[in-house]
Design a protein around this motif. Structure first.
Motif, PDB file in Angstrom:
ATOM      1  N   SER A 244       0.836  -1.217   0.000  1.00 44.84           N
ATOM      2  CA  SER A 244       0.000   0.000   0.000  1.00 44.84           C
ATOM      3  C   SER A 244       0.863   1.257   0.000  1.00 44.84           C
ATOM      4  CB  SER A 244      -0.938  -0.002   1.202  1.00 44.84           C
ATOM      5  OG  SER A 244      -1.843  -1.064   1.077  1.00 44.84           O
ATOM      6  N   MET A 245       2.035   1.189   0.629  1.00 50.10           N
ATOM      7  CA  MET A 245       2.945   2.350   0.590  1.00 50.10           C
ATOM      8  C   MET A 245       3.420   2.578  -0.842  1.00 50.10           C
ATOM      9  SD  MET A 245       4.929   1.573   4.172  1.00 50.10           S
ATOM     10  CE  MET A 245       6.466   2.248   3.719  1.00 50.10           C
ATOM     11  N   GLN A 246       3.695   1.495  -1.563  1.00 54.40           N
ATOM     12  CA  GLN A 246       4.105   1.628  -2.971  1.00 54.40           C
ATOM     13  C   GLN A 246       3.014   2.290  -3.795  1.00 54.40           C
ATOM     14  OE1 GLN A 246       5.149  -2.450  -3.733  1.00 54.40           O
ATOM     15  NE2 GLN A 246       7.262  -1.913  -4.222  1.00 54.40           N
ATOM     16  N   LYS A 247       1.773   1.893  -3.549  1.00 50.40           N
ATOM     17  CA  LYS A 247       0.639   2.472  -4.294  1.00 50.40           C
ATOM     18  C   LYS A 247       0.512   3.966  -3.985  1.00 50.40           C
ATOM     19  CE  LYS A 247      -1.727  -1.012  -6.324  1.00 50.40           C
ATOM     20  NZ  LYS A 247      -2.023  -2.188  -5.530  1.00 50.40           N
ATOM     21  N   LEU A 248       0.575   4.302  -2.714  1.00 47.57           N
ATOM     22  CA  LEU A 248       0.408   5.708  -2.327  1.00 47.57           C
ATOM     23  C   LEU A 248       1.560   6.558  -2.861  1.00 47.57           C
ATOM     24  CD1 LEU A 248      -1.179   7.850  -0.797  1.00 47.57           C
ATOM     25  CD2 LEU A 248       0.039   7.208   1.290  1.00 47.57           C
ATOM     26  N   GLN A 249       2.721   5.954  -2.911  1.00 50.97           N
ATOM     27  CA  GLN A 249       3.924   6.641  -3.381  1.00 50.97           C
ATOM     28  C   GLN A 249       3.769   7.110  -4.829  1.00 50.97           C
ATOM     29  OE1 GLN A 249       7.560   7.394  -4.924  1.00 50.97           O
ATOM     30  NE2 GLN A 249       6.689   5.421  -5.496  1.00 50.97           N
ATOM     31  N   ALA A 250       2.920   6.444  -5.599  1.00 50.83           N
ATOM     32  CA  ALA A 250       2.715   6.832  -7.003  1.00 50.83           C
ATOM     33  C   ALA A 250       1.961   8.162  -7.102  1.00 50.83           C
ATOM     34  CB  ALA A 250       1.948   5.728  -7.728  1.00 50.83           C
ATOM     35  N   ARG A 251       1.251   8.562  -6.039  1.00 54.88           N
ATOM     36  CA  ARG A 251       0.476   9.819  -6.143  1.00 54.88           C
ATOM     37  C   ARG A 251       0.839  10.856  -5.093  1.00 54.88           C
ATOM     38  NH1 ARG A 251      -4.966   9.306  -3.234  1.00 54.88           N
ATOM     39  NH2 ARG A 251      -4.944   7.263  -2.276  1.00 54.88           N
ATOM     40  N   LYS A 252       1.553  10.455  -4.049  1.00 56.32           N
ATOM     41  CA  LYS A 252       1.957  11.409  -2.999  1.00 56.32           C
ATOM     42  C   LYS A 252       3.414  11.153  -2.631  1.00 56.32           C
ATOM     43  CE  LYS A 252      -0.612  13.683  -0.830  1.00 56.32           C
ATOM     44  NZ  LYS A 252      -1.616  14.244  -0.064  1.00 56.32           N
ATOM     45  N   PRO A 253       4.169  12.206  -2.255  1.00 55.55           N
ATOM     46  CA  PRO A 253       5.568  11.974  -1.910  1.00 55.55           C
ATOM     47  C   PRO A 253       5.753  11.124  -0.649  1.00 55.55           C
ATOM     48  CG  PRO A 253       5.068  14.332  -2.027  1.00 55.55           C
ATOM     49  CD  PRO A 253       3.770  13.606  -2.146  1.00 55.55           C
ATOM     50  N   PHE A 254       6.868  10.427  -0.622  1.00 55.76           N
ATOM     51  CA  PHE A 254       7.313   9.688   0.563  1.00 55.76           C
ATOM     52  C   PHE A 254       8.739  10.119   0.871  1.00 55.76           C
ATOM     53  CE2 PHE A 254       3.874   6.669   0.809  1.00 55.76           C
ATOM     54  CZ  PHE A 254       3.972   6.171   2.097  1.00 55.76           C
ATOM     55  N   TRP A 255       9.027  10.393   2.133  1.00 52.74           N
ATOM     56  CA  TRP A 255      10.358  10.834   2.551  1.00 52.74           C
ATOM     57  C   TRP A 255      10.962   9.808   3.490  1.00 52.74           C
ATOM     58  CZ3 TRP A 255      11.449  15.114  -0.156  1.00 52.74           C
ATOM     59  CH2 TRP A 255      10.377  15.897  -0.576  1.00 52.74           C
ATOM     60  N   ALA A 256      12.267   9.567   3.325  1.00 51.88           N
ATOM     61  CA  ALA A 256      12.979   8.733   4.297  1.00 51.88           C
ATOM     62  C   ALA A 256      13.614   9.655   5.318  1.00 51.88           C
ATOM     63  CB  ALA A 256      14.058   7.919   3.601  1.00 51.88           C
ATOM     64  N   CYS A 257      13.555   9.272   6.581  1.00 51.66           N
ATOM     65  CA  CYS A 257      14.210  10.041   7.651  1.00 51.66           C
ATOM     66  C   CYS A 257      15.338   9.156   8.201  1.00 51.66           C
ATOM     67  CB  CYS A 257      13.167  10.345   8.738  1.00 51.66           C
ATOM     68  SG  CYS A 257      13.875  10.909  10.286  1.00 51.66           S
ATOM     69  N   ALA A 258      16.581   9.594   8.035  1.00 49.78           N
ATOM     70  CA  ALA A 258      17.725   8.811   8.528  1.00 49.78           C
ATOM     71  C   ALA A 258      17.749   8.914  10.052  1.00 49.78           C
ATOM     72  CB  ALA A 258      19.023   9.354   7.936  1.00 49.78           C
ATOM     73  N   LEU A 259      17.410   7.827  10.720  1.00 51.92           N
ATOM     74  CA  LEU A 259      17.244   7.897  12.177  1.00 51.92           C
ATOM     75  C   LEU A 259      18.588   7.873  12.893  1.00 51.92           C
ATOM     76  CD1 LEU A 259      14.239   5.447  12.621  1.00 51.92           C
ATOM     77  CD2 LEU A 259      14.191   7.949  12.771  1.00 51.92           C
ATOM     78  N   GLU A 260      18.733   8.770  13.843  1.00 50.52           N
ATOM     79  CA  GLU A 260      19.931   8.753  14.694  1.00 50.52           C
ATOM     80  C   GLU A 260      19.593   7.964  15.950  1.00 50.52           C
ATOM     81  OE1 GLU A 260      21.547  12.636  15.364  1.00 50.52           O
ATOM     82  OE2 GLU A 260      21.432  13.057  13.212  1.00 50.52           O
ATOM     83  N   GLY A 261      20.288   6.833  16.110  1.00 49.89           N
ATOM     84  CA  GLY A 261      20.011   5.988  17.261  1.00 49.89           C
ATOM     85  C   GLY A 261      20.353   4.560  16.914  1.00 49.89           C
TER      86      GLY A 261
END
Ligand code: UTP
Length: 300
Positions: A244-261
């Motif tokens: 579902s994330m792949q599907k949503l990604q086709a119409r809305k942006p997705f950002w990766a947050c590089a986690l510190e920890g």
């Protein structure tokens, strides 16, 4: 500056309805989320992370054997008079603190039909608003802002789209996790976030598009629920969140947050042991004796 109300996040969904088969036989009778990491159960560490991020409501997606998780946070369950007699009140102070800081509501997933299905169960409570998700068996040990707090910061900064937390793993370990595409540039890592093109679930390490894996921290725009609603069964016949994330990604942006920890997969035996060692090495009452014992063991 006040946030636009449509970007304000107050709720976090924590799915805990999985079977915990990697922890059998213990999970025949005990939810893995209640296994202790040093002095506090796994779920306590996770809800603490949500409280540190200022979230107001936890939505636990539970199942029949998991109701005791709700009891853990119930202050009325504590036999405080006996504790007072034996001067042990301090042992429960932190649980009382968490219960006073965040509301915990729950909804059932009647059958473990996958992570995507578990999150969709929270729809009546989170519909129409952005919401966070933390997996119930992944601990992130952070010295600065908590992991979900870091994701929420990117969610606000970017102004549009959803956010996934990402941690760098060994290439060989990519086969165990959802992995993001593309790999970040040095500038992306310095900035702390970058735009995604795709997600690959448990890739063959030789074909993994990056070494950045998803440790179970997300902030979603409400549209993810539409995608989950329309999703059919994916891998293993389960409703997979990444589809579902792949599907949503086709119409809305997705950002990766590089986690510190530091991330511990406490749903896995080795990850669970490592988490215990890491936390015990930091705790005053266990630090010294454990160090001495560990160095003797390693010298054998
Ligand atoms: P896992 O993949 O770790 O599955 O789920 P699991 O069943 O908990 O554990 P194993 O693999 O059998 O040992 C990741 C998270 O998603 C939740 C789990 O509770 C865990 O927090 N989950 C998974 C659900 O709530 N429902 C599901 O149908 C599947």
């Amino acid at each position: 500056m006040a946030l636009p109300s449509s970007r304000k996040v107050t709720k976090v969904v924590i799915p805990v309805a999985g079977m915990g088969t990697r922890f059998l036989p213990a999970t025949k009778a005990l939810p893995k989320e209640l296994l202790p990491v040093v002095s506090k159960p796994i779920i306590h560490h996770i809800i603490e992370e949500a409280v540190k991020a200022g979230l107001e409501t936890v939505v636990l997606v539970t199942s029949r054997p998991k109701v005791v998780i709700e009891d853990y946070f119930d202050p009325g369950d504590l036999t405080s008079y006996r504790l007072a007699e034996s001067h042990k009140e301090k042992l429960i102070e932190e649980v009382l603190y968490l219960s006073s800081k965040i509301d915990i509501v729950s909804i059932r997933q009647y059958k473990p039909m996958g992570l995507g299905h578990a999150i969709l169960r929270a729809k009546p409570i989170v519909e129409g608003q952005p919401f966070a998700v933390i997996l119930g068996d992944d601990i992130m040990k952070c010295s600065g802002p908590s992991a979900i707090h870091q994701c929420l910061n990117v969610f606000q900064e970017r102004g549009e789209g959803s956010v996934v937390g990402a941690v760098q793993v060994e290439r060989e370990a990519t086969r165990l996790y959802g992995v993001i595409d593309p790999a970040p540039s040095i500038e992306d890592i310095k900035k702390g976030s970058w735009r995604l093109k795709d997600f690959v679930e448990k890739p063959d390490p030789a074909e993994a598009p990056s070494e950045w894996a998803l440790p179970g921290r997300y902030v979603f725009e409400p549209e993810i629920l539409e995608e989950l609603q329309n999703a059919g069964p994916g891998k293993n016949g389960e409703i997979q969140l990444t589809d579902s994330m792949q599907k949503l990604q086709a119409r809305k942006p997705f950002w990766a947050c590089a986690l510190e920890g530091e991330r511990f997969d406490t749903g896995d035996r080795l990850g669970y042991i490592m988490a215990n060692v890491a936390y015990a090495l930091e705790e005053e009452s266990t630090h010294h004796a454990l160090r001495t014992w560990l160095s003797r063991q390693l010298a054998r």
